[in-house]
Design a protein around this motif. Structure first.
Motif, mmCIF file in Angstrom:
data_model
loop_
_atom_site.group_PDB
_atom_site.id
_atom_site.type_symbol
_atom_site.label_atom_id
_atom_site.label_comp_id
_atom_site.label_asym_id
_atom_site.label_seq_id
_atom_site.Cartn_x
_atom_site.Cartn_y
_atom_site.Cartn_z
ATOM 1 N N UNK A 65 0.856 -1.186 0.000
ATOM 2 C CA UNK A 65 0.000 0.000 0.000
ATOM 3 C C UNK A 65 0.891 1.234 0.000
ATOM 4 N N UNK A 66 0.561 2.177 -0.862
ATOM 5 C CA UNK A 66 1.292 3.441 -0.945
ATOM 6 C C UNK A 66 0.301 4.556 -0.685
ATOM 7 N N UNK A 67 0.657 5.454 0.222
ATOM 8 C CA UNK A 67 -0.195 6.608 0.510
ATOM 9 C C UNK A 67 0.569 7.886 0.211
ATOM 10 N N UNK A 68 -0.162 8.849 -0.353
ATOM 11 C CA UNK A 68 0.392 10.186 -0.558
ATOM 12 C C UNK A 68 1.478 10.266 -1.607
ATOM 13 N N UNK A 69 1.349 9.552 -2.723
ATOM 14 C CA UNK A 69 2.313 9.660 -3.823
ATOM 15 C C UNK A 69 2.060 10.966 -4.563
ATOM 16 N N UNK A 70 3.096 11.799 -4.691
ATOM 17 C CA UNK A 70 2.969 13.082 -5.370
ATOM 18 C C UNK A 70 4.063 13.197 -6.426
ATOM 19 N N UNK A 71 3.647 13.505 -7.661
ATOM 20 C CA UNK A 71 4.582 13.771 -8.752
ATOM 21 C C UNK A 71 4.446 15.249 -9.090
ATOM 22 N N UNK A 72 5.518 15.998 -8.892
ATOM 23 C CA UNK A 72 5.509 17.440 -9.137
ATOM 24 C C UNK A 72 5.515 17.727 -10.624
ATOM 25 N N UNK A 73 5.130 18.964 -10.970
ATOM 26 C CA UNK A 73 5.174 19.435 -12.341
ATOM 27 C C UNK A 73 6.589 19.886 -12.696
ATOM 28 N N UNK A 74 6.932 19.841 -13.997
ATOM 29 C CA UNK A 74 8.196 20.458 -14.409
ATOM 30 C C UNK A 74 8.137 21.971 -14.146
ATOM 31 N N UNK A 75 9.265 22.636 -14.068
ATOM 32 C CA UNK A 75 9.259 24.092 -13.827
ATOM 33 C C UNK A 75 8.493 24.851 -14.916
ATOM 34 N N UNK A 76 7.857 25.943 -14.516
ATOM 35 C CA UNK A 76 7.187 26.813 -15.468
ATOM 36 C C UNK A 76 5.688 26.597 -15.597
ATOM 37 N N UNK A 77 5.116 25.686 -14.824
ATOM 38 C CA UNK A 77 3.680 25.446 -14.875
ATOM 39 C C UNK A 77 3.013 26.072 -13.658
ATOM 40 N N UNK A 78 1.745 26.480 -13.833
ATOM 41 C CA UNK A 78 1.020 27.179 -12.762
ATOM 42 C C UNK A 78 0.752 26.262 -11.569
#
Length: 182
Positions: A65-78
């Motif tokens: 089980x994986x909780x709270x997986x976050x993939x950030x945006x590349x730079x320059x996106x709102x």
């Protein structure tokens, strides 16, 4: 001559103790090591920060089980993130790993939020996918070579797939100098 007592004392017992120490260490720190591995490998592969709140692996039950997986945006996106996964669970039939068909009893993705955002002629998802390693295409075998020396892969059976509480936002920004009619 080497006796059984000496072999037990200097070979077998130290190996058993080492294995016990490794198992105990994995039980204590295994989930943290897996979490760190996901974050490190994910960030390196995708080229953007990847974080995980927690990982819970149960080898005997065949469950992760994986909780709270976050993939950030590349730079320059709102928006700050491309993908937020509230919880992901996979239940596997451990006994099936040794058979020709691997049986996954459940894949559950809950609370997924994805934001696709355009910037110029590209978008955040495309930028991340472009960073992934390209797979090399295998040449197709000739008719007479088919079936010769070829290893057969395993089959995969997924009994239940649950995707709940999903939110996808698509933000298409106009390109300067272009007009759009709906």
């Amino acid at each position: 001559m080497i006796t059984k007592k000496i072999i037990m004392k200097f070979v077998v017992i130290p190996i058993v103790i080492l294995l016990l120490v490794l198992v105990i260490a994995f039980l204590i720190a295994g989930n943290a090591l897996i979490k760190k591995g996901i974050e490190t490998a994910g960030s390196a592969t995708l080229g953007v920060p990847v974080t995980v709140k927690s990982v819970n692996l149960s080898l005997l039950r065949g469950r992760v089980a994986i909780k709270g997986l976050v993939i950030k945006n590349p730079p320059g996106y709102a928006n700050d993130t491309l993908l937020d996964l509230g919880e992901g669970v996979v239940n596997l039939n451990i006994g099936s790993l040794m058979s020709n068909t691997i049986k996954i009893e459940l894949i559950k993705l809950d609370g997924t939020k994805m934001t696709m955002e355009q910037k110029g002629l590209t978008n955040n998802l495309k930028e991340i996918l472009d960073k992934l390693p390209k797979s090399e295409e295998q040449p197709k075998p000739k008719a007479e070579e088919k079936g010769k020396g070829k290893e057969k892969g395993k089959n995969l059976n997924i009994a239940r797939l649950e995707i709940t509480n999903t939110n996808v936002k698509v933000k298409l920004l106009p390109i300067p100098g272009k007009s759009y009619a709906l």
